[in-house]
Design a protein around this motif. Structure first.
Motif, PDB file in Angstrom:
ATOM      1  N   LYS A  57     -60.616  -9.107 -46.517  1.00 51.83           N
ATOM      2  CA  LYS A  57     -59.923  -9.993 -45.588  1.00 51.83           C
ATOM      3  C   LYS A  57     -59.289 -11.157 -46.351  1.00 51.83           C
ATOM      4  N   LEU A  58     -58.079 -11.541 -45.965  1.00 48.67           N
ATOM      5  CA  LEU A  58     -57.439 -12.682 -46.601  1.00 48.67           C
ATOM      6  C   LEU A  58     -58.252 -13.943 -46.348  1.00 48.67           C
ATOM      7  N   LYS A  59     -58.454 -14.706 -47.415  1.00 46.45           N
ATOM      8  CA  LYS A  59     -59.193 -15.966 -47.285  1.00 46.45           C
ATOM      9  C   LYS A  59     -58.329 -17.177 -47.611  1.00 46.45           C
ATOM     10  N   ARG A  60     -57.318 -16.976 -48.477  1.00 43.71           N
ATOM     11  CA  ARG A  60     -56.483 -18.093 -48.910  1.00 43.71           C
ATOM     12  C   ARG A  60     -55.016 -17.648 -48.960  1.00 43.71           C
ATOM     13  N   VAL A  61     -54.156 -18.412 -48.303  1.00 39.99           N
ATOM     14  CA  VAL A  61     -52.717 -18.149 -48.302  1.00 39.99           C
ATOM     15  C   VAL A  61     -52.007 -19.372 -48.868  1.00 39.99           C
ATOM     16  N   LEU A  62     -51.048 -19.130 -49.739  1.00 38.10           N
ATOM     17  CA  LEU A  62     -50.269 -20.208 -50.346  1.00 38.10           C
ATOM     18  C   LEU A  62     -48.857 -20.204 -49.765  1.00 38.10           C
ATOM     19  N   PHE A  63     -48.433 -21.347 -49.229  1.00 38.35           N
ATOM     20  CA  PHE A  63     -47.091 -21.531 -48.672  1.00 38.35           C
ATOM     21  C   PHE A  63     -46.215 -22.151 -49.747  1.00 38.35           C
ATOM     22  N   LEU A  64     -45.118 -21.487 -50.084  1.00 35.92           N
ATOM     23  CA  LEU A  64     -44.241 -21.919 -51.172  1.00 35.92           C
ATOM     24  C   LEU A  64     -42.886 -22.365 -50.628  1.00 35.92           C
ATOM     25  N   LEU A  65     -42.446 -23.507 -51.105  1.00 39.50           N
ATOM     26  CA  LEU A  65     -41.129 -24.040 -50.761  1.00 39.50           C
ATOM     27  C   LEU A  65     -40.404 -24.360 -52.064  1.00 39.50           C
ATOM     28  N   HIS A  66     -39.122 -24.039 -52.128  1.00 38.05           N
ATOM     29  CA  HIS A  66     -38.352 -24.277 -53.356  1.00 38.05           C
ATOM     30  C   HIS A  66     -38.163 -25.781 -53.577  1.00 38.05           C
ATOM     31  N   ARG A  67     -38.305 -26.187 -54.836  1.00 41.24           N
ATOM     32  CA  ARG A  67     -38.138 -27.598 -55.175  1.00 41.24           C
ATOM     33  C   ARG A  67     -36.708 -28.082 -54.896  1.00 41.24           C
ATOM     34  N   GLN A  68     -35.761 -27.146 -54.821  1.00 38.19           N
ATOM     35  CA  GLN A  68     -34.367 -27.518 -54.560  1.00 38.19           C
ATOM     36  C   GLN A  68     -34.207 -28.212 -53.211  1.00 38.19           C
ATOM     37  N   HIS A  69     -35.047 -27.823 -52.245  1.00 30.48           N
ATOM     38  CA  HIS A  69     -34.945 -28.439 -50.926  1.00 30.48           C
ATOM     39  C   HIS A  69     -35.249 -29.930 -51.034  1.00 30.48           C
ATOM     40  N   ASN A  70     -34.336 -30.746 -50.495  1.00 32.27           N
ATOM     41  CA  ASN A  70     -34.614 -32.167 -50.379  1.00 32.27           C
ATOM     42  C   ASN A  70     -35.730 -32.317 -49.341  1.00 32.27           C
ATOM     43  N   ILE A  71     -36.924 -32.696 -49.810  1.00 37.74           N
ATOM     44  CA  ILE A  71     -38.095 -32.645 -48.941  1.00 37.74           C
ATOM     45  C   ILE A  71     -37.901 -33.478 -47.671  1.00 37.74           C
ATOM     46  N   SER A  72     -37.326 -34.666 -47.786  1.00 38.75           N
ATOM     47  CA  SER A  72     -37.171 -35.512 -46.607  1.00 38.75           C
ATOM     48  C   SER A  72     -36.249 -34.876 -45.580  1.00 38.75           C
ATOM     49  N   ARG A  73     -35.253 -34.100 -46.039  1.00 42.71           N
ATOM     50  CA  ARG A  73     -34.325 -33.441 -45.119  1.00 42.71           C
ATOM     51  C   ARG A  73     -34.876 -32.097 -44.639  1.00 42.71           C
ATOM     52  N   ALA A  74     -35.676 -31.449 -45.471  1.00 43.83           N
ATOM     53  CA  ALA A  74     -36.174 -30.116 -45.123  1.00 43.83           C
ATOM     54  C   ALA A  74     -37.405 -30.166 -44.225  1.00 43.83           C
ATOM     55  N   LEU A  75     -38.211 -31.226 -44.347  1.00 41.63           N
ATOM     56  CA  LEU A  75     -39.484 -31.252 -43.628  1.00 41.63           C
ATOM     57  C   LEU A  75     -39.368 -31.190 -42.113  1.00 41.63           C
ATOM     58  N   PRO A  76     -38.347 -31.810 -41.478  1.00 42.02           N
ATOM     59  CA  PRO A  76     -38.284 -31.671 -40.015  1.00 42.02           C
ATOM     60  C   PRO A  76     -38.270 -30.219 -39.549  1.00 42.02           C
ATOM     61  N   PHE A  77     -37.722 -29.315 -40.353  1.00 38.35           N
ATOM     62  CA  PHE A  77     -37.739 -27.890 -40.025  1.00 38.35           C
ATOM     63  C   PHE A  77     -39.011 -27.230 -40.555  1.00 38.35           C
ATOM     64  N   TYR A  78     -39.268 -27.365 -41.852  1.00 35.47           N
ATOM     65  CA  TYR A  78     -40.346 -26.598 -42.472  1.00 35.47           C
ATOM     66  C   TYR A  78     -41.740 -27.122 -42.115  1.00 35.47           C
ATOM     67  N   SER A  79     -41.859 -28.395 -41.743  1.00 37.67           N
ATOM     68  CA  SER A  79     -43.178 -28.887 -41.339  1.00 37.67           C
ATOM     69  C   SER A  79     -43.629 -28.210 -40.054  1.00 37.67           C
ATOM     70  N   GLN A  80     -42.702 -27.965 -39.127  1.00 39.26           N
ATOM     71  CA  GLN A  80     -43.050 -27.262 -37.899  1.00 39.26           C
ATOM     72  C   GLN A  80     -43.396 -25.800 -38.184  1.00 39.26           C
ATOM     73  N   LEU A  81     -42.645 -25.189 -39.080  1.00 35.69           N
ATOM     74  CA  LEU A  81     -42.943 -23.815 -39.485  1.00 35.69           C
ATOM     75  C   LEU A  81     -44.340 -23.745 -40.110  1.00 35.69           C
ATOM     76  N   LEU A  82     -44.634 -24.730 -40.971  1.00 38.75           N
ATOM     77  CA  LEU A  82     -45.937 -24.775 -41.638  1.00 38.75           C
ATOM     78  C   LEU A  82     -47.062 -24.968 -40.626  1.00 38.75           C
ATOM     79  N   LEU A  83     -46.818 -25.779 -39.590  1.00 37.75           N
ATOM     80  CA  LEU A  83     -47.831 -25.977 -38.551  1.00 37.75           C
ATOM     81  C   LEU A  83     -48.124 -24.676 -37.814  1.00 37.75           C
ATOM     82  N   GLY A  84     -47.078 -23.890 -37.569  1.00 38.43           N
ATOM     83  CA  GLY A  84     -47.282 -22.599 -36.919  1.00 38.43           C
ATOM     84  C   GLY A  84     -48.168 -21.689 -37.752  1.00 38.43           C
TER      85      GLY A  84
END
Length: 323
Positions: A57-84
Motif C-alpha cells: 500500500k502507498l504510504k508516502r506520495v511526493l507532490f512536485l512543482l516545477h521551480r519555473q512557476h512563480n510560486i506567488s502567482r501559481a499558488l492560488p491554483f496549485y494550493s487548491q489542487l494540493l489541498l484536494g
C-alpha cells in the motif's frame, strides 16, 4: 514458463547486496547515483517486473512543482489542487510532501530525501526532467500536464478555451486576442486550440498579431504587460482579450485601467481557472472555472489505480461576471 527475475538475480549481476538493489528499485536514499542507475539498467535488461514494487500500500506520495512557476502567482491554483490531494491522502492514511525542482537540480537525490512510494507532477515539466523522474521507476501521475505514455488528469482545456471565446463572440466582439505567457505548456496550447475552434466556427479570422505571446523575461508580470501593451498599441487593437489564466487576465485589467480603458465597455476580458481573487478583482473577472480540489483528488485516485493509464479530462464551466 519463464521464471520471474528476482532481486537476488539483479544483485548477483551487479555485484551488490540485496539491500542495495531494494533501495535502488524503491528509489530510497543510501546509494551513489551511478550505482542506482546501473542497478535499474540491469533490472530492465533482465526483464524485472517493476509493477511488483506496487504490491504494498502507498504510504508516502511526493507532490512536485516545477521551480519555473512563480510560486506567488501559481499558488492560488496549485494550493487548491494540493489541498484536494491532501484531503484524500488523509482519508487513505498516506503522508504527502512537497518539492519544487528544476532541470539544474540533483533531481533523484532531492526526490529520494522524501523516500516517496509514488510521485505526482503538477504543471509544466520539460520532457528531459520527466524522463529523469521516470527513470526512478516509481509510480508517476501527471496533473495539469500531458506527456506520451504517462497517466494524467487535466481540466478540459480545449473546451474551456472554446467556451471563453464563444462567450466573447456572443457578446458581439469581433477583434478577439489570445494572451499567453508561452505555448510550451500543454494546457495553454489546448486553450489556444479551443480559441481557434470557436473563431473558426464563427468564421472570424484574426490577424496573427492578435495571438500575443509574452517575451521570455524572468519577471512574468512585466513580460505579460509588454505583450498587452503591444496588443493595445496596434493600429486596430482588440476589443476583447482571452487570457490563458486569471493571473494574466488581472494584469490585463491593471494595464487597461492605467490606459483609461473601461472593462467591459471598451474591451472585454476573460480568464481561466477561477482562482479566488477573480471574484473580487475590479471589475470582477469572467473566467472558466476549474474544480481544482477535484483535479487533485482525481490525480491521486489515478495513482492508486492498479492500471494507472489514460488521459482523464474533467469538465469546466463558464462563470460570467462584469468583465
Amino acid at each position: 514458463m519463464t521464471k520471474p527475475v528476482r532481486i537476488r538475480d539483479i544483485a548477483e549481476a551487479c555485484g551488490v547486496s540485496l539491500g542495495a538493489v531494494s533501495r535502488a528499485l524503491k528509489g530510497q536514499p543510501g546509494l551513489r547515483e551511478e550505482t542506482r542507475l546501473r542497478i535499474i539498467s540491469v533490472a530492465e535488461q533482465q526483464g524485472y517486473d517493476f509493477s511488483r514494487l506496487r504490491s504494498d500500500k502507498l504510504k508516502r506520495v511526493l507532490f512536485l512543482l516545477h521551480r519555473q512557476h512563480n510560486i506567488s502567482r501559481a499558488l492560488p491554483f496549485y494550493s487548491q489542487l494540493l489541498l484536494g490531494i491532501e484531503n484524500l491522502c488523509r482519508e487513505q492514511g498516506i503522508a504527502l510532501s512537497f518539492l519544487s525542482i528544476g532541470p539544474g537540480d540533483a533531481v533523484s537525490e532531492q526526490v529520494m530525501l522524501h523516500q516517496p512510494d509514488a510521485l505526482i507532477c503538477a504543471g509544466f515539466f520539460e520532457p528531459e526532467l520527466l524522463a529523469l523522474l521516470a527513470q526512478m521507476k516509481l509510480p508517476l501521475v501527471l496533473v495539469d500536464l500531458w506527456a506520451p505514455g504517462l497517466p494524467c488528469v487535466n481540466p478540459d482545456n480545449t473546451q474551456g478555451g472554446y467556451l471563453a471565446t464563444r462567450h466573447l463572440i456572443d457578446q458581439g466582439r469581433t477583434r478577439i486576442a489570445f494572451l499567453a505567457s508561452t505555448l510550451a505548456h500543454y494546457s495553454i496550447r489546448q486553450r489556444e486550440k479551443g480559441y481557434r475552434q470557436a473563431l473558426y466556427e464563427a468564421r472570424l479570422l484574426m490577424p496573427p498579431e492578435y495571438e500575443a505571446i509574452a517575451p521570455p523575461l524572468l519577471d512574468t508580470e512585466r513580460s505579460l504587460s509588454e505583450a498587452i501593451d503591444e496588443l493595445l498599441n496596434l493600429p486596430e487593437p482588440p476589443d476583447a482579450i482571452f487570457a490563458y489564466n486569471d493571473a494574466a487576465a488581472m494584469v490585463v485589467l491593471r494595464v487597461c485601467a492605467q490606459r483609461g480603458l473601461r472593462v467591459p465597455q471598451d474591451i472585454a476580458v476573460v480568464g481561466f481557472d477561477d482562482i479566488e481573487s477573480a471574484a473580487w478583482s475590479l471589475p470582477p473577472l469572467t473566467t472558466i472555472a476549474v474544480d481544482k480540489q477535484l483535479l487533485g483528488r482525481e490525480a491521486l485516485k489515478l495513482l492508486l489505480d492498479e492500471k494507472q493509464e489514460g488521459n482523464y479530462l474533467l469538465p469546466v464551466k463558464l462563470v460570467v461576471r462584469a468583465s
